[in-house]
Design a protein around this motif. Structure first.
Motif, PDB file in Angstrom:
ATOM      1  N   MET A  45       0.519  -1.206  -0.298  1.00 55.14           N
ATOM      2  CA  MET A  45      -0.091  -0.396   0.571  1.00 55.14           C
ATOM      3  C   MET A  45       0.973   1.025  -0.194  1.00 55.14           C
ATOM      4  N   ALA A  46       1.476   1.633  -0.486  1.00 59.61           N
ATOM      5  CA  ALA A  46       2.089   2.574  -0.833  1.00 59.61           C
ATOM      6  C   ALA A  46       1.445   3.579  -1.507  1.00 59.61           C
ATOM      7  N   ASP A  47      -0.050   3.917  -1.381  1.00 59.70           N
ATOM      8  CA  ASP A  47      -0.691   5.203  -2.028  1.00 59.70           C
ATOM      9  C   ASP A  47      -1.254   5.721  -1.239  1.00 59.70           C
ATOM     10  N   LEU A  48      -1.533   6.810  -0.515  1.00 59.06           N
ATOM     11  CA  LEU A  48      -1.825   7.637   0.579  1.00 59.06           C
ATOM     12  C   LEU A  48      -3.712   7.578   0.538  1.00 59.06           C
ATOM     13  N   ASP A  49      -4.225   6.961  -1.033  1.00 64.01           N
ATOM     14  CA  ASP A  49      -5.611   7.039  -1.114  1.00 64.01           C
ATOM     15  C   ASP A  49      -5.956   5.714  -0.254  1.00 64.01           C
ATOM     16  N   GLY A  50      -4.348   4.485  -0.985  1.00 62.49           N
ATOM     17  CA  GLY A  50      -4.808   2.906  -0.012  1.00 62.49           C
ATOM     18  C   GLY A  50      -4.555   2.953   1.162  1.00 62.49           C
ATOM     19  N   LYS A  51      -4.249   3.942   1.640  1.00 61.73           N
ATOM     20  CA  LYS A  51      -3.739   3.795   3.187  1.00 61.73           C
ATOM     21  C   LYS A  51      -5.095   4.480   3.546  1.00 61.73           C
ATOM     22  N   ILE A  52      -5.501   5.350   3.479  1.00 59.81           N
ATOM     23  CA  ILE A  52      -6.791   5.603   4.034  1.00 59.81           C
ATOM     24  C   ILE A  52      -7.948   4.827   3.783  1.00 59.81           C
ATOM     25  N   LYS A  53      -8.107   4.915   2.768  1.00 56.58           N
ATOM     26  CA  LYS A  53      -9.505   3.352   2.906  1.00 56.58           C
ATOM     27  C   LYS A  53      -8.771   2.749   3.552  1.00 56.58           C
ATOM     28  N   ARG A  54      -8.017   1.844   3.544  1.00 51.04           N
ATOM     29  CA  ARG A  54      -7.342   0.533   4.998  1.00 51.04           C
ATOM     30  C   ARG A  54      -7.534   1.310   6.119  1.00 51.04           C
ATOM     31  N   ILE A  55      -7.134   2.622   6.547  1.00 49.11           N
ATOM     32  CA  ILE A  55      -7.504   2.894   8.005  1.00 49.11           C
ATOM     33  C   ILE A  55      -9.150   3.056   8.012  1.00 49.11           C
ATOM     34  N   ASN A  56      -9.233   3.798   7.320  1.00 50.95           N
ATOM     35  CA  ASN A  56     -11.588   3.422   7.494  1.00 50.95           C
ATOM     36  C   ASN A  56     -11.897   2.162   7.319  1.00 50.95           C
ATOM     37  N   GLU A  57     -11.136   0.954   6.962  1.00 49.06           N
ATOM     38  CA  GLU A  57     -12.088  -0.314   7.301  1.00 49.06           C
ATOM     39  C   GLU A  57     -11.786  -0.810   8.421  1.00 49.06           C
ATOM     40  N   LEU A  58      -9.794  -0.578   8.953  1.00 46.34           N
ATOM     41  CA  LEU A  58      -9.836  -0.664  10.264  1.00 46.34           C
ATOM     42  C   LEU A  58     -10.782  -0.369  11.403  1.00 46.34           C
ATOM     43  N   TYR A  59     -10.991   1.368  10.962  1.00 45.68           N
ATOM     44  CA  TYR A  59     -11.724   1.316  12.100  1.00 45.68           C
ATOM     45  C   TYR A  59     -13.459   0.862  12.244  1.00 45.68           C
ATOM     46  N   ARG A  60     -13.736   0.733  11.192  1.00 46.90           N
ATOM     47  CA  ARG A  60     -15.745   0.622  10.771  1.00 46.90           C
ATOM     48  C   ARG A  60     -15.253  -1.102  11.471  1.00 46.90           C
ATOM     49  N   LYS A  61     -14.613  -1.788  11.170  1.00 42.84           N
ATOM     50  CA  LYS A  61     -14.517  -3.095  11.990  1.00 42.84           C
ATOM     51  C   LYS A  61     -14.004  -3.212  13.652  1.00 42.84           C
ATOM     52  N   SER A  62     -12.527  -1.772  14.237  1.00 43.18           N
ATOM     53  CA  SER A  62     -13.096  -1.881  15.377  1.00 43.18           C
ATOM     54  C   SER A  62     -14.101  -1.284  16.463  1.00 43.18           C
ATOM     55  N   GLN A  63     -14.788  -0.651  16.162  1.00 42.57           N
ATOM     56  CA  GLN A  63     -16.449  -0.353  16.218  1.00 42.57           C
ATOM     57  C   GLN A  63     -17.753  -1.339  15.422  1.00 42.57           C
ATOM     58  N   ALA A  64     -17.030  -2.335  15.073  1.00 41.48           N
ATOM     59  CA  ALA A  64     -18.527  -3.735  14.955  1.00 41.48           C
ATOM     60  C   ALA A  64     -18.067  -4.931  15.541  1.00 41.48           C
ATOM     61  N   GLU A  65     -17.322  -4.960  15.679  1.00 39.39           N
ATOM     62  CA  GLU A  65     -16.659  -6.351  15.890  1.00 39.39           C
ATOM     63  C   GLU A  65     -15.459  -6.452  16.727  1.00 39.39           C
ATOM     64  N   GLY A  66     -14.491  -5.133  16.447  1.00 39.73           N
ATOM     65  CA  GLY A  66     -13.446  -5.317  17.758  1.00 39.73           C
ATOM     66  C   GLY A  66     -12.219  -5.834  16.939  1.00 39.73           C
ATOM     67  N   LEU A  67     -10.964  -5.772  16.938  1.00 32.61           N
ATOM     68  CA  LEU A  67      -9.884  -5.916  15.817  1.00 32.61           C
ATOM     69  C   LEU A  67      -9.115  -7.025  16.917  1.00 32.61           C
ATOM     70  N   ASN A  68      -7.804  -7.718  16.205  1.00 36.29           N
ATOM     71  CA  ASN A  68      -7.092  -8.464  16.922  1.00 36.29           C
ATOM     72  C   ASN A  68      -5.416  -7.401  17.007  1.00 36.29           C
ATOM     73  N   GLU A  69      -4.554  -8.005  17.685  1.00 37.68           N
ATOM     74  CA  GLU A  69      -3.258  -7.870  17.827  1.00 37.68           C
ATOM     75  C   GLU A  69      -3.341  -6.565  16.590  1.00 37.68           C
ATOM     76  N   ALA A  70      -2.423  -8.270  15.526  1.00 38.63           N
ATOM     77  CA  ALA A  70      -2.046  -7.537  14.168  1.00 38.63           C
ATOM     78  C   ALA A  70      -2.746  -6.837  13.686  1.00 38.63           C
ATOM     79  N   GLU A  71      -4.416  -6.197  13.812  1.00 36.95           N
ATOM     80  CA  GLU A  71      -4.970  -5.631  13.316  1.00 36.95           C
ATOM     81  C   GLU A  71      -4.298  -3.879  13.335  1.00 36.95           C
ATOM     82  N   LYS A  72      -4.607  -4.274  15.156  1.00 42.23           N
ATOM     83  CA  LYS A  72      -4.100  -2.900  16.200  1.00 42.23           C
ATOM     84  C   LYS A  72      -2.844  -2.093  15.469  1.00 42.23           C
TER      85      LYS A  72
END
Length: 75
Positions: A1-28
């Motif tokens: 994920m070298a591009d900024l848009d991809g990183k932002i998209k992944r940050i948002n995905e992880l945020y949504r997952k953290s709110q819905a079901e939580g994150l494992n240690e690797a995802e955190k």
């Protein structure tokens, strides 16, 4: 994920997952790393903009703030 848009998209995905079901240690860790990279990018962009600001002094001379204050290693 070298591009900024991809990183932002992944940050948002992880945020949504953290709110819905939580994150494992690797995802955190991934989320923290991506946020850190994102913040570093924002700071670098802002520093680049600030380094290109020039001010016209009262005597008519122009002071380049990037040359005067930039590259001090504080940021």
């Amino acid at each position: 994920m070298a591009d900024l848009d991809g990183k932002i998209k992944r940050i948002n995905e992880l945020y949504r997952k953290s709110q819905a079901e939580g994150l494992n240690e690797a995802e955190k860790r991934e989320q923290a790393e991506l946020r850190s990279e994102y913040i570093a990018n924002i700071r670098a962009n802002l520093r680049g903009q600030l380094d290109n600001i020039s001010i016209r002094e009262a005597d008519g001379s122009i002071t380049n703030l990037g040359e005067k204050y930039g590259n001090k290693g504080t940021h």
